[in-house]
Design an enzyme around this catalytic site. Structure first.
Site, short mmCIF file in Angstrom:
data_model
loop_
_atom_site.label_atom_id
_atom_site.label_comp_id
_atom_site.label_asym_id
_atom_site.label_seq_id
_atom_site.Cartn_x
_atom_site.Cartn_y
_atom_site.Cartn_z
N ASP A 1 19.32 -23.52 47.70
CA ASP A 1 19.85 -24.43 46.69
C ASP A 1 21.03 -23.81 45.95
O ASP A 1 21.23 -22.58 45.95
CB ASP A 1 18.75 -24.82 45.70
CG ASP A 1 18.93 -26.23 45.15
OD1 ASP A 1 20.04 -26.78 45.26
OD2 ASP A 1 17.96 -26.77 44.59
N ASP B 1 19.95 -35.59 45.33
CA ASP B 1 18.83 -35.52 44.39
C ASP B 1 18.34 -36.90 44.00
O ASP B 1 17.27 -37.03 43.39
CB ASP B 1 19.24 -34.75 43.12
CG ASP B 1 19.14 -33.24 43.30
OD1 ASP B 1 18.57 -32.79 44.32
OD2 ASP B 1 19.64 -32.51 42.43
#
Length: 731
Positions: free
Chosen positions: A480, A550
């Site tokens: 990430d 997301d």
């Protein structure tokens, strides 16, 4: 068959295969001119020598009184500042005397079999030298000795050409590269629309189509990454081009940092395109005998609309950019604990999710943020890749064994590029945090950036990750990156070289990833940057799949995934079923619809399995079982976009196996109506002579029926309804 030829008499290069041709020539003054890119032509007979016209305010060659030839009007392969071409230049080179005068002239060429690697950069590659040929044309500025090697690779069986540039300083003085594009391409007598993929965090890659009018149009990122805000992709298409017809020229930049696409329609209605590293805050010092390699651009031509363009991108990215052993393996169905627990978990709590995942047929458990350092929120511990003893008193291996004993694979979240001030790493090495001397750095999401351009920083992070990964308990990594770059300064560079910091960060990232995939080839790595903030062809070289956004809301995902599919293969896109009402936007969406939309790519679940009611648990079991039947087709089949939710009330897509014996069709209707229109969906790409059985209803249709007549979409009450059809050919 030779794919590259050079006509010595007419000084014309011709790159060609059975699908495309690309022609360039050496013109007056040693100018490398562009002739043609498009559908294959067998032979070129010289008719496209650019007409000689006296153009006012377009200057001529140095020392020449011929007013009919100007580099300002001639379509070229590469241009520089200082050569009396008033377009946006492909390169700017600052010399010792302060000038940027550069005049590039043709010096020579070489044709090589296969495709050379680009050291330190992701790139397309070949399995054997026969599948591609590469033309390298050298341009030189005779005053400074700076040379530009323009590389063109054509693939034998693809409508694809890749381009990049290597700059070599063969002179005696240091120069500074202030701009160096990877390619330039000029079109004459073409009216284009541009198609780009702009967006925002949780709103990525929305298809934006606009006519190209006179002026300069810039599509770029200066965020240090390819970004949520503007994906490094551009298509130039005819105004009438659709998904299935018309010309489309697609360009994907194989790079994960700052990028810049410049499209200029000039005073002669000619279209000029530059693609490369963004020249914002870029300045690369090139000493005598040094060289600089630009990233690569993948160029695709389609004469059958956007779907054919996309299929060419999907194929080249999947087959000749991705290297992972997992790229051809069906991707495991996973559950991620993030939206189930956030930071509030311990080993016992996670075990209940693992147990339920096993019962539901899920194949992998992914432990997200919060397992390391002393991290109970997002204020601490980034940079400390050691196990949080409070949450895992018996160690992480103990929990990994539990997951494996239940028959699941085990995945782990990392954010290797970041550092928290509240961390052991910062206490020991505050200088690792990227910052400008005598200035306070700016936090984002309560975190800061590591100076990845420095080898000692990369070595530290890699050593910490090794300590975790050497256990061989980890099957998957979610890599990430939850902020963009700021406070740009590389501590081991002198003041006059700080313009290299952005690019050196990206090179450092690639180096770290290269070391990781080399040492741990059996670990599946998924990329992520706050969702889809670094969803690009460069990352595909290391990560065969990337978290697309997301925003896990199924209806928002229709547009996100539709735009993503313009360039990137569906196997590269991870998509999860999340809770309803959705945590990002509050929308309530049927479980069936959430599952069908998530099956577009690599299916996963992002919710607390232990809190689901019995109806939803049965729905998960059904979805998982269905997806296992179809995922080889949906992940690796030929992909078609049929209807766009951005332009209609429906979204529809289809994947077909290479042998045309199996197909999956998905249709989503967004909003309901009291007086609904009756709609049909027509399939494409089937064998018209085969009969196909609907695996759910056992109804049989001819391939020609499904393609020409189509099927009625169900009329249902309620918003956000979806249907999935699975067809198999009957022998």
């Amino acid at each position: 068959m030779q794919m590259i030829s050079f006509d010595e008499k007419d000084q014309v290069f011709h790159l060609h295969n059975d699908q495309i041709s690309y022609l360039l020539s050496v013109e007056d003054g040693g100018t490398l001119a562009h002739l043609y890119f498009g559908k294959k032509v067998d032979n070129y007979h010289g008719q496209l020598r650019y007409p000689r016209v006296d153009r006012g305010f377009s200057g001529n060659l140095p020392g020449s009184n011929d007013r009919t030839f100007s580099r300002d009007s001639l379509p070229k392969e590469y241009s520089s500042a200082g050569e009396m071409d008033y377009h946006t230049p492909a390169c700017i080179v600052r010399q010792k005397n302060g000038s940027n005068a550069l005049f590039l002239t043709y010096e020579g060429y070489q044709i090589v079999s296969g495709k050379p690697d680009l050291k330190g950069l992701p790139h397309t590659w070949v399995k054997d030298k026969d599948e591609a040929q590469t033309l390298i044309v050298t341009l030189v500025d005779k005053v400074t000795g700076v040379k530009f090697d323009l590389a063109y690779t054509i693939f034998r069986n693809r409508p694809v050409i890749t381009r990049s540039v290597k700059v070599r300083n063969t002179g005696n003085e240091t120069v500074n590269l202030e701009k160096v594009a990877s390619m330039q391409l000029d079109f004459v007598d073409r009216d284009f629309d541009s198609i780009t993929l702009p967006g925002a965090h949780a709103h990525e890659r929305r298809v934006d189509r606009n006519p190209i009018n006179q002026g300069i149009h810039v599509y770029s990122s200066i965020r240090g990454t390819s970004s949520h805000q503007m994906n490094p992709f551009l298509a130039l298409v005819d105004p009438e081009t659709t998904e299935f017809s018309g010309d489309a020229f697609g360009f994907a930049f194989v790079y994960s940092g700052n990028h810049k696409f410049e499209v200029e329609k000039d005073q002669f209605a000619q279209t000029h395109l530059n693609i490369g590293i963004n020249d914002f805050n870029f300045n690369w010092q090139l000493k005598p005998q040094d060289s600089f390699q630009t990233p690569e651009v993948v160029m695709v031509y389609s004469d059958q609309g956007l779907n054919k363009m996309s299929q060419a991108f999907h194929s080249i990215i999947h087959e000749r950019i991705m290297r992972s052993k997992f790229k051809n393996e069906v991707r495991p169905i996973l559950v991620n604990n993030w939206e189930a627990t956030y930071f509030d978990f311990n080993e016992d709590k996670l075990k209940t999710i693992v147990d339920d995942a096993k019962k539901l047929g899920i194949e992998m458990f992914v432990l997200d943020d919060g397992w390391f350092g002393h991290r109970d929120d997002d204020n601490s511990s980034l940079g400390d890749w050691n196990v949080f003893k409070k949450k895992f008193p018996n160690g992480l291996d103990h929990f990994a064994d539990y997951v494996h004993d239940r028959g699941l694979k085990f995945g782990l979240w990392f954010e290797p590029e970041m550092i928290s001030v509240d961390s052991d790493l910062y206490q020991k090495h505050p200088e690792y945090l990227m910052h400008v001397p005598n200035r306070k750095p700016s936090p984002s999401r309560n975190q800061y950036l590591l100076d990845l351009g420095r080898k000692e920083v990369r070595d530290n992070i890699f050593a910490q990750m090794e300590h975790i990964l050497d256990s061989q308990k980890i099957d998957y990594i979610k890599w990430d990156m939850n902020r963009h770059l700021s406070d740009i300064y590389e501590a081991d560079l002198p003041a006059n070289r700080q313009g290299e910091a952005y690019h050196r960060y990206v090179l450092g990232l690639y180096d770290l990833l290269e070391r990781l995939v080399d040492k741990y080839p059996n670990i599946l790595i998924e990329g992520c940057s706050g969702g889809g903030g670094r969803f690009d062809a460069g990352m595909a070289y290391y990560n065969p799949q990337i978290w697309a956004s997301d925003d896990s809301d199924a209806i928002d995902r229709l547009s996100i995934q539709y735009g993503t599919s313009l360039v990137y293969p569906q196997s590269m896109m991870t998509s999860h079923v999340s809770v309803s009402p959705n945590e990002q936007n509050g929308r309530i969406t049927p479980f069936k619809t959430r599952g069908i939309v998530a099956m577009w790519g690599d299916l996963g679940y992002e919710l607390d399995l232990t809190k689901m009611n019995e109806q939803d648990r049965k729905a998960v079991q059904k979805q998982v079982a269905e997806y296992k039947k179809i995922r080889k087709v949906t992940q690796f089949g030929k992909f078609y976009r049929l209807k766009s939710a951005q332009t209609s009330n429906q979204c529809a897509w289809e994947t077909i196996s290479p042998d045309q014996k199996e197909a999956v069709l998905c249709v989503v209707r967004v909003m309901a109506s009291a007086q609904p229109y009756i709609t049909k969906t027509k399939m494409v790409g089937l064998d018209p002579d085969k009969h196909y059985e609907n695996q759910m209803t056992h109804e049989v249709y001819g391939g020609d029926e499904l393609m020409n007549m189509g099927i009625y979409d169900p009329v249902e009450h309620g918003d956000f309804k979806a249907q999935l059809y699975h067809f198999k050919a009957i022998d």
